[in-house]
Design a protein around this motif. Structure first.
Motif, PDB file in Angstrom:
ATOM      1  N   GLY A 166       9.872 -31.721 -10.701  1.00 15.71           N
ATOM      2  CA  GLY A 166       8.623 -32.448 -10.909  1.00 15.71           C
ATOM      3  C   GLY A 166       7.432 -31.583 -10.537  1.00 15.71           C
ATOM      4  O   GLY A 166       7.506 -30.351 -10.527  1.00 15.71           O
ATOM      5  N   ASP A 167       6.316 -32.240 -10.187  1.00 15.96           N
ATOM      6  CA  ASP A 167       5.101 -31.479  -9.888  1.00 15.96           C
ATOM      7  C   ASP A 167       4.969 -31.091  -8.421  1.00 15.96           C
ATOM      8  O   ASP A 167       3.962 -30.523  -8.017  1.00 15.96           O
ATOM      9  CB  ASP A 167       3.861 -32.269 -10.337  1.00 15.96           C
ATOM     10  N   THR A 168       5.991 -31.383  -7.609  1.00 11.85           N
ATOM     11  CA  THR A 168       5.931 -30.997  -6.192  1.00 11.85           C
ATOM     12  C   THR A 168       6.269 -29.531  -5.985  1.00 11.85           C
ATOM     13  O   THR A 168       6.055 -28.983  -4.907  1.00 11.85           O
ATOM     14  CB  THR A 168       6.883 -31.854  -5.344  1.00 11.85           C
ATOM     15  N   VAL A 169       6.828 -28.878  -7.031  1.00 12.09           N
ATOM     16  CA  VAL A 169       7.138 -27.448  -6.981  1.00 12.09           C
ATOM     17  C   VAL A 169       6.691 -26.810  -8.292  1.00 12.09           C
ATOM     18  O   VAL A 169       6.333 -27.504  -9.241  1.00 12.09           O
ATOM     19  CB  VAL A 169       8.649 -27.200  -6.765  1.00 12.09           C
ATOM     20  N   LYS A 170       6.735 -25.484  -8.345  1.00 14.48           N
ATOM     21  CA  LYS A 170       6.349 -24.766  -9.558  1.00 14.48           C
ATOM     22  C   LYS A 170       7.573 -24.089 -10.159  1.00 14.48           C
ATOM     23  O   LYS A 170       8.250 -23.305  -9.489  1.00 14.48           O
ATOM     24  CB  LYS A 170       5.266 -23.730  -9.230  1.00 14.48           C
ATOM     25  N   ALA A 171       7.855 -24.405 -11.406  1.00 16.09           N
ATOM     26  CA  ALA A 171       8.919 -23.723 -12.139  1.00 16.09           C
ATOM     27  C   ALA A 171       8.328 -22.465 -12.752  1.00 16.09           C
ATOM     28  O   ALA A 171       7.425 -22.531 -13.591  1.00 16.09           O
ATOM     29  CB  ALA A 171       9.495 -24.634 -13.221  1.00 16.09           C
ATOM     30  N   ILE A 172       8.815 -21.307 -12.337  1.00 12.69           N
ATOM     31  CA  ILE A 172       8.220 -20.058 -12.808  1.00 12.69           C
ATOM     32  C   ILE A 172       8.798 -19.664 -14.169  1.00 12.69           C
ATOM     33  O   ILE A 172       9.866 -20.130 -14.573  1.00 12.69           O
ATOM     34  CB  ILE A 172       8.447 -18.911 -11.797  1.00 12.69           C
ATOM     35  N   LYS A 173       8.067 -18.803 -14.855  1.00 10.61           N
ATOM     36  CA  LYS A 173       8.568 -18.238 -16.102  1.00 10.61           C
ATOM     37  C   LYS A 173       9.651 -17.206 -15.785  1.00 10.61           C
ATOM     38  O   LYS A 173       9.622 -16.557 -14.727  1.00 10.61           O
ATOM     39  CB  LYS A 173       7.437 -17.557 -16.880  1.00 10.61           C
ATOM     40  N   VAL A 174      10.583 -17.069 -16.693  1.00 10.07           N
ATOM     41  CA  VAL A 174      11.605 -16.026 -16.575  1.00 10.07           C
ATOM     42  C   VAL A 174      11.468 -15.113 -17.788  1.00 10.07           C
ATOM     43  O   VAL A 174      11.615 -15.548 -18.930  1.00 10.07           O
ATOM     44  CB  VAL A 174      13.018 -16.627 -16.511  1.00 10.07           C
ATOM     45  N   GLU A 175      11.075 -13.859 -17.517  1.00  3.40           N
ATOM     46  CA  GLU A 175      10.832 -12.878 -18.575  1.00  3.40           C
ATOM     47  C   GLU A 175       9.847 -13.407 -19.615  1.00  3.40           C
ATOM     48  O   GLU A 175      10.027 -13.266 -20.822  1.00  3.40           O
ATOM     49  CB  GLU A 175      12.154 -12.432 -19.207  1.00  3.40           C
ATOM     50  N   GLY A 176       8.795 -14.055 -19.096  1.00  5.47           N
ATOM     51  CA  GLY A 176       7.700 -14.510 -19.937  1.00  5.47           C
ATOM     52  C   GLY A 176       7.857 -15.886 -20.551  1.00  5.47           C
ATOM     53  O   GLY A 176       6.939 -16.369 -21.221  1.00  5.47           O
ATOM     54  N   THR A 177       8.966 -16.534 -20.316  1.00 10.52           N
ATOM     55  CA  THR A 177       9.219 -17.833 -20.940  1.00 10.52           C
ATOM     56  C   THR A 177       9.366 -18.919 -19.885  1.00 10.52           C
ATOM     57  O   THR A 177      10.186 -18.799 -18.961  1.00 10.52           O
ATOM     58  CB  THR A 177      10.495 -17.794 -21.809  1.00 10.52           C
ATOM     59  N   ALA A 178       8.586 -19.971 -20.044  1.00 10.07           N
ATOM     60  CA  ALA A 178       8.684 -21.103 -19.125  1.00 10.07           C
ATOM     61  C   ALA A 178       9.879 -21.979 -19.485  1.00 10.07           C
ATOM     62  O   ALA A 178      10.229 -22.109 -20.670  1.00 10.07           O
ATOM     63  CB  ALA A 178       7.400 -21.929 -19.186  1.00 10.07           C
ATOM     64  N   PRO A 179      10.529 -22.588 -18.505  1.00  9.69           N
ATOM     65  CA  PRO A 179      11.652 -23.479 -18.803  1.00  9.69           C
ATOM     66  C   PRO A 179      11.153 -24.838 -19.293  1.00  9.69           C
ATOM     67  O   PRO A 179      10.516 -25.588 -18.555  1.00  9.69           O
ATOM     68  CB  PRO A 179      12.361 -23.604 -17.448  1.00  9.69           C
ATOM     69  N   THR A 180      11.394 -25.136 -20.537  1.00  5.68           N
ATOM     70  CA  THR A 180      11.071 -26.437 -21.111  1.00  5.68           C
ATOM     71  C   THR A 180      12.258 -26.871 -21.957  1.00  5.68           C
ATOM     72  O   THR A 180      13.136 -26.058 -22.285  1.00  5.68           O
ATOM     73  CB  THR A 180       9.819 -26.372 -22.005  1.00  5.68           C
ATOM     74  N   THR A 181      12.262 -28.118 -22.338  1.00  7.86           N
ATOM     75  CA  THR A 181      13.336 -28.585 -23.213  1.00  7.86           C
ATOM     76  C   THR A 181      13.384 -27.757 -24.484  1.00  7.86           C
ATOM     77  O   THR A 181      14.457 -27.347 -24.950  1.00  7.86           O
ATOM     78  CB  THR A 181      13.135 -30.074 -23.551  1.00  7.86           C
ATOM     79  N   GLU A 182      12.203 -27.465 -25.048  1.00  8.21           N
ATOM     80  CA  GLU A 182      12.143 -26.714 -26.302  1.00  8.21           C
ATOM     81  C   GLU A 182      12.653 -25.282 -26.147  1.00  8.21           C
ATOM     82  O   GLU A 182      13.437 -24.803 -26.972  1.00  8.21           O
ATOM     83  CB  GLU A 182      10.704 -26.684 -26.824  1.00  8.21           C
ATOM     84  N   THR A 183      12.225 -24.578 -25.068  1.00  8.88           N
ATOM     85  CA  THR A 183      12.638 -23.177 -24.913  1.00  8.88           C
ATOM     86  C   THR A 183      14.114 -23.062 -24.532  1.00  8.88           C
ATOM     87  O   THR A 183      14.752 -22.038 -24.799  1.00  8.88           O
ATOM     88  CB  THR A 183      11.781 -22.461 -23.857  1.00  8.88           C
ATOM     89  N   ILE A 184      14.648 -24.095 -23.917  1.00  3.15           N
ATOM     90  CA  ILE A 184      16.083 -24.098 -23.621  1.00  3.15           C
ATOM     91  C   ILE A 184      16.875 -24.382 -24.892  1.00  3.15           C
ATOM     92  O   ILE A 184      17.878 -23.726 -25.189  1.00  3.15           O
ATOM     93  CB  ILE A 184      16.404 -25.122 -22.518  1.00  3.15           C
TER      94      ILE A 184
END
Length: 278
Positions: free
Chosen positions: A209-227
């Motif tokens: 959720g918004d209590t932490v920050k999900a970082i990008k991995v090799e320029g790509t953020a983890p989202t449903t679409e990118t997964i």
């Protein structure tokens, strides 16, 4: 003479029993004492939560069916279905070329694992190599990555966790991680990282959720679409494995269709995984 006849009958009965047992193992669906059809699954421990949500929901709507799960590991599950000892094998990896000769694979869900840091952390993007270096204890201070001068605190899951298994296998850190804390739930990981500005952890995307920050991995953020499209690298497939030469029983096919045809996508999200793109 009478004893001989009785002995022969006993031997025949034993043979019939053994044949019946093996026939039951080979057959796709068997019946329990309660006259319920049994759909047997066997394999990956990482899929436990997904198969649990799927089977509970399915059995609630189909009271004449029992879906069983034997948590033996991906390799053992693939072997079990190949030998006809279960209806559906469960694997947290794709089949190897030699396995595809006799088996079919169907991706039922995707295990997308987010790398998370505290919201105060200025780091936004890391490579898989850097993440591996952090968890192996080769990179110990955030300043080595362009962050503040502070020690990196490694948070992870307990040894039996499927999320840990996925994270370590994808990053190449199996049995090499130098954890400061090994926690028993995703919620605990998120909470610990949110309360420690120097911490780093990992969690299934659906739990972030918004209590932490999900970082990008090799320029790509983890989202449903990118997964779903494969751009985000820390992911693996959860696979249903079936035999090419044998049809599933009616009950096993019905459960299979329920799991893979989009009907169960909400359950897959609840289990912390990402549905397959339809």
């Amino acid at each position: 003479m009478k004893k001989t006849i009785i002995g022969v009958i006993g031997v025949l009965a034993s043979v019939c029993l053994i044949i019946g047992i093996f026939a039951g193992c080979k057959g796709a669906a068997t019946y329990t004492q309660n006259n319920k059809q049994t759909v047997s699954t066997d394999g990956s421990t990482s899929i436990e939560k997904v198969i649990g949500y799927l089977s509970e929901s399915y059995m609630a709507d189909h009271t004449d069916v029992t879906v069983t799960y034997n948590p033996t590991g991906s390799g053992a599950g693939i072997q079990a279905v190949a030998e006809g000892r279960c209806d559906i094998g469960l694997a947290s990896r794709n089949l190897k070329d030699e396995e595809k000769a006799n088996l079919n694979e169907t991706v039922v869900a995707i295990d997308g694992i987010a790398v998370i840091v505290n919201n105060q952390n200025t780091i936004d993007d890391l490579t898989i190599e850097q993440i591996a270096g952090i968890y192996k204890g080769e990179i110990t201070n955030w300043k080595e990555l362009g962050g503040t001068d502070a020690p990196i605190v490694l948070i992870g899951r307990e040894a039996a966790s499927g999320t840990r298994d996925g994270f370590e296998s994808i990053t190449g850190t199996d049995d090499l991680c130098k954890y400061a804390q090994e926690l028993t739930s995703t919620g605990d990981v998120v909470q610990t990282v949110s309360s420690n500005p120097n911490a780093i952890g990992y969690a299934s995307l659906a739990s972030v959720g918004d209590t932490v920050k999900a970082i990008k991995v090799e320029g790509t953020a983890p989202t449903t679409e990118t997964i779903q499209n494969g751009e985000y690298k820390i992911q693996r497939n959860f696979v249903f494995v079936t035999r090419k030469d044998d049809k599933l029983s009616e009950s096993a096919q019905a459960f299979f269709d329920f799991a893979v045809n989009g009907q169960a996508d909400e359950l897959i999200v609840k289990a912390g995984a990402v549905p397959v793109k339809r």
